[in-house]
Design a protein around this motif. Structure first.
Motif, PDB file in Angstrom:
ATOM      1  N   TYR A   1      18.376  -6.270  28.296  1.00 26.69           N
ATOM      2  CA  TYR A   1      19.713  -6.856  28.506  1.00 26.69           C
ATOM      3  C   TYR A   1      19.971  -7.870  27.402  1.00 26.69           C
ATOM      4  N   GLU A   2      21.089  -7.721  26.712  1.00 31.13           N
ATOM      5  CA  GLU A   2      21.487  -8.682  25.673  1.00 31.13           C
ATOM      6  C   GLU A   2      22.964  -9.003  25.919  1.00 31.13           C
ATOM      7  N   ARG A   3      23.249 -10.260  26.188  1.00 26.99           N
ATOM      8  CA  ARG A   3      24.608 -10.607  26.622  1.00 26.99           C
ATOM      9  C   ARG A   3      25.639 -10.508  25.507  1.00 26.99           C
ATOM     10  N   GLU A   4      25.195 -10.614  24.228  1.00 31.11           N
ATOM     11  CA  GLU A   4      26.161 -10.658  23.125  1.00 31.11           C
ATOM     12  C   GLU A   4      26.002  -9.454  22.193  1.00 31.11           C
TER      13      GLU A   4
ATOM     14  N   ALA B   1      19.188 -16.932  17.026  1.00 32.02           N
ATOM     15  CA  ALA B   1      18.286 -17.301  15.918  1.00 32.02           C
ATOM     16  C   ALA B   1      17.647 -16.074  15.264  1.00 32.02           C
ATOM     17  N   SER B   2      17.439 -15.011  16.034  1.00 38.40           N
ATOM     18  CA  SER B   2      16.781 -13.828  15.462  1.00 38.40           C
ATOM     19  C   SER B   2      17.647 -13.106  14.441  1.00 38.40           C
ATOM     20  N   GLY B   3      18.897 -13.531  14.290  1.00 40.07           N
ATOM     21  CA  GLY B   3      19.749 -12.998  13.225  1.00 40.07           C
ATOM     22  C   GLY B   3      20.202 -14.069  12.252  1.00 40.07           C
TER      23      GLY B   3
ATOM     24  N   ASN C   1      18.076 -16.825  11.106  1.00 42.61           N
ATOM     25  CA  ASN C   1      16.964 -17.655  10.639  1.00 42.61           C
ATOM     26  C   ASN C   1      16.925 -17.665   9.109  1.00 42.61           C
ATOM     27  N   SER C   2      15.900 -18.314   8.540  1.00 39.41           N
ATOM     28  CA  SER C   2      15.769 -18.341   7.077  1.00 39.41           C
ATOM     29  C   SER C   2      15.155 -17.057   6.543  1.00 39.41           C
ATOM     30  N   GLY C   3      14.446 -16.339   7.411  1.00 40.72           N
ATOM     31  CA  GLY C   3      13.975 -15.016   7.016  1.00 40.72           C
ATOM     32  C   GLY C   3      12.651 -14.970   6.291  1.00 40.72           C
ATOM     33  N   VAL C   4      11.737 -15.902   6.601  1.00 43.46           N
ATOM     34  CA  VAL C   4      10.438 -15.773   5.938  1.00 43.46           C
ATOM     35  C   VAL C   4       9.334 -15.493   6.963  1.00 43.46           C
ATOM     36  N   LEU C   5       8.547 -14.453   6.652  1.00 40.56           N
ATOM     37  CA  LEU C   5       7.357 -14.147   7.448  1.00 40.56           C
ATOM     38  C   LEU C   5       6.240 -14.987   6.858  1.00 40.56           C
TER      39      LEU C   5
ATOM     40  N   ALA D   1      25.098  -9.746  30.536  1.00 38.01           N
ATOM     41  CA  ALA D   1      24.324 -10.989  30.726  1.00 38.01           C
ATOM     42  C   ALA D   1      23.554 -10.922  32.034  1.00 38.01           C
ATOM     43  N   VAL D   2      22.299 -11.359  31.973  1.00 40.71           N
ATOM     44  CA  VAL D   2      21.523 -11.515  33.210  1.00 40.71           C
ATOM     45  C   VAL D   2      21.910 -12.849  33.831  1.00 40.71           C
ATOM     46  N   GLU D   3      22.343 -12.820  35.104  1.00 44.79           N
ATOM     47  CA  GLU D   3      22.732 -14.069  35.763  1.00 44.79           C
ATOM     48  C   GLU D   3      21.524 -14.772  36.358  1.00 44.79           C
TER      49      GLU D   3
ATOM     50  N   HIS E   1       8.886 -19.785  20.518  1.00 46.19           N
ATOM     51  CA  HIS E   1       8.359 -19.603  19.161  1.00 46.19           C
ATOM     52  C   HIS E   1       8.902 -20.609  18.153  1.00 46.19           C
ATOM     53  N   GLY E   2       9.867 -21.420  18.575  1.00 45.88           N
ATOM     54  CA  GLY E   2      10.332 -22.521  17.733  1.00 45.88           C
ATOM     55  C   GLY E   2      10.698 -22.091  16.332  1.00 45.88           C
ATOM     56  N   ALA E   3      10.067 -22.745  15.341  1.00 47.06           N
ATOM     57  CA  ALA E   3      10.415 -22.516  13.933  1.00 47.06           C
ATOM     58  C   ALA E   3       9.833 -21.223  13.379  1.00 47.06           C
ATOM     59  N   TRP E   4       8.956 -20.516  14.140  1.00 47.73           N
ATOM     60  CA  TRP E   4       8.224 -19.393  13.543  1.00 47.73           C
ATOM     61  C   TRP E   4       8.332 -18.097  14.346  1.00 47.73           C
ATOM     62  N   GLY E   5       9.462 -17.865  14.994  1.00 48.63           N
ATOM     63  CA  GLY E   5       9.591 -16.669  15.841  1.00 48.63           C
ATOM     64  C   GLY E   5       9.579 -15.361  15.085  1.00 48.63           C
ATOM     65  N   ILE E   6      10.104 -15.357  13.849  1.00 47.29           N
ATOM     66  CA  ILE E   6      10.126 -14.105  13.088  1.00 47.29           C
ATOM     67  C   ILE E   6       8.703 -13.769  12.635  1.00 47.29           C
ATOM     68  N   SER E   7       7.916 -14.810  12.440  1.00 49.30           N
ATOM     69  CA  SER E   7       6.556 -14.628  11.941  1.00 49.30           C
ATOM     70  C   SER E   7       5.541 -14.330  13.041  1.00 49.30           C
ATOM     71  N   LEU E   8       5.945 -14.500  14.299  1.00 49.95           N
ATOM     72  CA  LEU E   8       4.974 -14.395  15.397  1.00 49.95           C
ATOM     73  C   LEU E   8       5.384 -13.471  16.545  1.00 49.95           C
TER      74      LEU E   8
HETATM   75  C1  LIG Z   1      17.873 -22.174  10.981  1.00 52.83           C
HETATM   76  C2  LIG Z   1      16.658 -21.419  11.463  1.00 52.83           C
HETATM   77  C3  LIG Z   1      15.748 -20.932  10.527  1.00 52.83           C
HETATM   78  C4  LIG Z   1      14.621 -20.225  10.964  1.00 52.83           C
HETATM   79  N1  LIG Z   1      13.794 -19.695  10.033  1.00 52.83           N
HETATM   80  C5  LIG Z   1      12.705 -18.970  10.399  1.00 52.83           C
HETATM   81  C6  LIG Z   1      11.868 -18.358   9.437  1.00 52.83           C
HETATM   82  O1  LIG Z   1      12.126 -18.401   8.237  1.00 52.83           O
HETATM   83  N2  LIG Z   1      10.761 -17.686   9.867  1.00 52.83           N
HETATM   84  C7  LIG Z   1      10.440 -17.586  11.193  1.00 52.83           C
HETATM   85  O2  LIG Z   1       9.411 -17.013  11.527  1.00 52.83           O
HETATM   86  N3  LIG Z   1      11.255 -18.113  12.148  1.00 52.83           N
HETATM   87  C8  LIG Z   1      12.377 -18.808  11.779  1.00 52.83           C
HETATM   88  N4  LIG Z   1      13.206 -19.369  12.713  1.00 52.83           N
HETATM   89  C9  LIG Z   1      12.828 -19.269  14.134  1.00 52.83           C
HETATM   90  C10 LIG Z   1      13.216 -17.929  14.735  1.00 52.83           C
HETATM   91  O3  LIG Z   1      14.487 -17.551  14.289  1.00 52.83           O
HETATM   92  C11 LIG Z   1      13.184 -18.045  16.274  1.00 52.83           C
HETATM   93  O4  LIG Z   1      11.945 -18.540  16.704  1.00 52.83           O
HETATM   94  C12 LIG Z   1      13.377 -16.662  16.910  1.00 52.83           C
HETATM   95  O5  LIG Z   1      14.480 -16.001  16.337  1.00 52.83           O
HETATM   96  C13 LIG Z   1      13.564 -16.794  18.413  1.00 52.83           C
HETATM   97  O6  LIG Z   1      13.719 -15.502  18.919  1.00 52.83           O
HETATM   98  P1  LIG Z   1      13.998 -15.243  20.458  1.00 52.83           P
HETATM   99  O7  LIG Z   1      14.171 -13.773  20.589  1.00 52.83           O
HETATM  100  O8  LIG Z   1      12.978 -15.939  21.276  1.00 52.83           O
HETATM  101  O9  LIG Z   1      15.372 -16.017  20.756  1.00 52.83           O
HETATM  102  P2  LIG Z   1      16.861 -15.742  20.236  1.00 52.83           P
HETATM  103  O10 LIG Z   1      16.868 -15.228  18.845  1.00 52.83           O
HETATM  104  O11 LIG Z   1      17.582 -17.003  20.544  1.00 52.83           O
HETATM  105  O12 LIG Z   1      17.382 -14.569  21.132  1.00 52.83           O
HETATM  106  C14 LIG Z   1      17.652 -14.731  22.498  1.00 52.83           C
HETATM  107  C15 LIG Z   1      18.705 -13.712  22.866  1.00 52.83           C
HETATM  108  O13 LIG Z   1      18.861 -13.751  24.276  1.00 52.83           O
HETATM  109  C16 LIG Z   1      20.216 -13.550  24.562  1.00 52.83           C
HETATM  110  N5  LIG Z   1      20.457 -14.110  25.896  1.00 52.83           N
HETATM  111  C17 LIG Z   1      20.396 -15.412  26.272  1.00 52.83           C
HETATM  112  N6  LIG Z   1      20.634 -15.547  27.590  1.00 52.83           N
HETATM  113  C18 LIG Z   1      20.852 -14.294  28.055  1.00 52.83           C
HETATM  114  C19 LIG Z   1      21.159 -13.759  29.347  1.00 52.83           C
HETATM  115  N7  LIG Z   1      21.276 -14.566  30.421  1.00 52.83           N
HETATM  116  N8  LIG Z   1      21.319 -12.423  29.482  1.00 52.83           N
HETATM  117  C20 LIG Z   1      21.200 -11.596  28.400  1.00 52.83           C
HETATM  118  N9  LIG Z   1      20.929 -12.046  27.160  1.00 52.83           N
HETATM  119  C21 LIG Z   1      20.741 -13.373  26.985  1.00 52.83           C
HETATM  120  C22 LIG Z   1      20.946 -14.293  23.450  1.00 52.83           C
HETATM  121  O14 LIG Z   1      22.264 -13.800  23.288  1.00 52.83           O
HETATM  122  C23 LIG Z   1      20.053 -14.007  22.253  1.00 52.83           C
HETATM  123  O15 LIG Z   1      20.493 -12.879  21.520  1.00 52.83           O
HETATM  124  C24 LIG Z   1      14.371 -20.041  12.339  1.00 52.83           C
HETATM  125  C25 LIG Z   1      15.301 -20.503  13.267  1.00 52.83           C
HETATM  126  C26 LIG Z   1      16.443 -21.178  12.847  1.00 52.83           C
HETATM  127  C27 LIG Z   1      17.442 -21.623  13.870  1.00 52.83           C
END
Ligand SMILES: Cc1cc2nc3c(=O)[nH]c(=O)nc-3n(C[C@H](O)[C@H](O)[C@H](O)COP(=O)(O)OP(=O)(O)OC[C@H]3O[C@@H](n4cnc5c(N)ncnc54)[C@H](O)[C@@H]3O)c2cc1C
Length: 335
Positions: free
Chosen positions: A4-7, A13-15, A17-21, A137-139, A300-307
């Protein structure tokens, strides 16, 4: 399997980010990162895995603290081969840098366009038979007798044998956890620029790990990552949503100290997005502490793409009961 993806795929952030692994420089996360790189290598579905790291240059104008960071990392992470650079050697490695800087180089850092990995994973899941419910969206999670039995959406109750929450900073609400003690958003602003001669390396201001671990004494640190000719200049680490139009000129001005070309730009685009930052800066993975059949993949904070791909594989294993052990330091139940 249903997602489920609401948008939209890569909406948050997963679209953006800065884009470095990049190596997380945390012993507890090294295996997950290495596994993640292997998963990216075999991902396909339009994802171009950079075969070699372009290297990360960690920069500063005070050599002492930077040298201490270098020595610490050299002892702990020989696999990233930390190498001290200054003077002519530094200029040869990265000709566009500002004056009087010091650096150490890490053999890590594979730049990829910010949304490319997430889109490829979605395609791969679809090809494997997963249903992708985009715009739904999941409620809440349906819970009966202490067990997750499905999810509620505006269309009604969808039963499920297990539920995994990977909703970025919004995971805390769905998991019925208090955000500050579980995970909270840390807002990042990135500025997208096109430079005539972009840096060869990923560039980062020194001190980022201590900065992230401490929750941020300052509100931003310089970084620049270039993939496919577009450079992402970062970034802020803020508890509240910033206005990217206000933050962008400040990020570029500060960046020009490290890379003077950033002071001469005519056009740029800026975006803000929240990182899902856990209370102790490490991912929250696996079974929920109180609800059977409910799992978490977040923090995953600052490193979600890498982890995150390596994390997802661990949690998928736990859900399927294949004997996968989640390291206790990363268990979602610790929060
Ligand atoms: C500026 C910036 C730079 C970064 N640079 C890097 C980098 O260079 N390298 C790296 O490894 N990481 C980087 N990161 C970190 C990385 O982007 C994040 O850790 C990672 O994208 C988080 O992924 P996620 O899937 O947990 O969350 P998200 O990407 O936030 O995805 C969560 C998704 O859940 C959806 N959602 C939320 N609530 C609901 C609901 N109730 N029902 C359905 N869908 C819902 C949202 O729409 C969203 O699409 C960066 C982050 C930022 C902000």
């Amino acid at each position: 399997m249903r997602l489920y993806e609401r948008e939209a795929i890569a909406a948050a952030a997963s679209g953006r980010n800065s884009g470095v692994l990049q190596h997380p420089l945390d012993e507890t996360l090294t295996d997950i990162h290495e596994r993640t790189l292997t998963l990216y290598e075999g991902l396909g579905h339009g994802f171009a895995y950079p075969p070699e790291p372009s290297g990360v240059l960690v920069l500063g104008d005070d050599p002492e603290p930077l040298r201490r960071e270098h020595d610490d990392l050299a002892a702990r992470f020989p696999e990233v081969a930390p190498r001290w650079l200054e003077g002519a050697e530094l200029r040869a490695a990265e000709p566009g840098l500002g004056e009087d800087l010091y650096a150490y180089r890490l053999e890590t850092g594979r730049p990829v366009p910010p949304a490319s990995a997430t889109r490829a994973w979605a395609e791969r899941a679809r090809a494997a038979g997963a249903q992708l419910r985009i715009g739904v969206a999941v409620e809440s999670v349906a819970i009966e007798g202490g067990r997750a039995t499905g999810v509620r959406t505006p269309q009604g109750l969808d039963p499920a044998g297990a539920v995994a929450l990977a909703a970025g900073p919004w995971t805390a609400r769905l998991a019925r956890k208090v955000p500050d003690t579980f995970l909270a958003p840390t807002w990042g602003v990135n500025v997208e620029v096109r430079l005539p001669e972009p840096p060869r390396h990923v560039l980062e201001q020194g001190g980022i790990d201590a900065f992230i671990a401490a929750g941020g004494g300052a509100s931003s640190l310089f970084s620049i990552v270039t993939a496919d000719g577009v450079s992402a200049v970062g970034s802020t680490f803020l508890p509240d949503e910033p206005d990217p139009r206000v933050a962008a000129p400040l990020l570029l001005e500060r960046g020009a100290r490290f890379l003077p070309a950033l002071g001469k730009l005519e056009a740029f685009a800026a975006r803000a997005c929240p990182r899902p930052a856990s209370f102790d800066s490490r991912p929250l993975l696996g079974p929920h502490r109180d609800v059977e059949g409910l799992y978490v993949i977040s923090g995953h904070g600052a490193w979600g793409i890498s982890l995150a791909p390596g994390s997802a594989e661990l949690v998928a294993g736990a859900i399927l009961g294949d004997g996968t052990e989640i390291p206790p330091e990363l268990a979602a139940s610790r929060a």
